[in-house]
Design an enzyme around this catalytic site. Sequence first.
Site, PDB file in Angstrom:
ATOM      1  N   CYS A  93     -22.176  69.513 120.727  1.00 35.19           N
ATOM      2  CA  CYS A  93     -21.042  70.419 120.870  1.00 35.19           C
ATOM      3  C   CYS A  93     -20.182  70.082 122.093  1.00 35.19           C
ATOM      4  CB  CYS A  93     -21.555  71.857 120.892  1.00 35.19           C
ATOM      5  SG  CYS A  93     -20.264  73.073 120.598  1.00 35.19           S
ATOM      6  N   HIS A 193     -25.967  73.224 116.764  1.00 38.30           N
ATOM      7  CA  HIS A 193     -27.035  73.755 117.604  1.00 38.30           C
ATOM      8  C   HIS A 193     -28.199  74.092 116.682  1.00 38.30           C
ATOM      9  CE1 HIS A 193     -24.293  74.234 121.023  1.00 38.30           C
ATOM     10  NE2 HIS A 193     -23.450  74.889 120.255  1.00 38.30           N
TER      11      HIS A 193
HETATM   12  N1  GLN Z   1     -16.613  75.277 125.085  1.00 37.23           N
HETATM   13  C1  GLN Z   1     -16.572  74.495 123.904  1.00 37.23           C
HETATM   14  C2  GLN Z   1     -15.811  75.116 122.736  1.00 37.23           C
HETATM   15  O1  GLN Z   1     -15.757  76.316 122.594  1.00 37.23           O
HETATM   16  C3  GLN Z   1     -17.986  74.133 123.476  1.00 37.23           C
HETATM   17  C4  GLN Z   1     -18.853  75.294 123.097  1.00 37.23           C
HETATM   18  C5  GLN Z   1     -20.275  74.879 122.807  1.00 37.23           C
HETATM   19  O2  GLN Z   1     -20.807  73.943 123.387  1.00 37.23           O
HETATM   20  N2  GLN Z   1     -20.943  75.605 121.935  1.00 37.23           N
HETATM   21  O3  GLN Z   1     -15.278  74.361 121.945  1.00 37.23           O
END
Ligand code: GLN
Length: 237
Positions: A93, A193
């Site tokens: 992510c 995730h």
């Molecule tokens: N901050 C990033 C987004 O919202 C990644 C979020 C995350 O790692 N779940 O795109």
Amino acid sequence: MSDTLRIGLVLPDVMGTYGDGGNALVLRQRLRMRGYDAEIIDITLADPVPDSFDIYTLGGAEDSAQRLATRHLQKYPGLQQAAAKGAPVLAICAAIQVLGNWYETSSGEKVDGVGLFDVTTSPQATRAIGEVTTSPVMDGLKAPLTGFENHRGGTLLGADAAPLAKVTRGVGNGVGDGTEGVVQGSVIGTYLHGPALARNPELADLLIARALGIPATDLAPLDLPVVDRLRRERLRA
Ligand code: GLN
């Protein structure tokens, strides 16, 4: 490779919001169950980034935390050096965004990335939250990949980056091309995730085989009914 396989968990102090450190635990457990010595070494903001580990994993994070991680990885380029030598790296992510060319945060700040992925990331109109199922396009993967996504950034792949998979449910990279994740050299990124490797053992074994320098088909199969049950549940969910 030393006798003990070293799994570098990169910046869990800032890129550890979503439990993606579990990916390192899965790698260590699947190695140990096959008789290999393996250890996890946390690389925190207080440490330079070593370039000599056998596998690296990075987790997701909020925008402010991922900015700190980006600066640290630019200052200590051990991860980039390890990737250049072919060490397998798994980026989850926000870590896709950090390893890209640049990303724009939800507050509109554009941040230069680490440049391991030829991708750029911009905030989308709506946050993508929910279960994802994909069909892999990367060589060596056959089983559908599943996970949970939670991101506002949408990632556009450039010419040097290939997708990991095609989305069959959920959003994935989120720029309308139906792709999920990134593959470039030895570095693999995904928005999943879960942690991703607990839910996708084939991907875990692909990373392990690369770290050992053997074909994944040479790895002893592991009989883990709980993993199969989790996969069946998630594919049905
Ligand atoms: N901050 C990033 C987004 O919202 C990644 C979020 C995350 O790692 N779940 O795109």
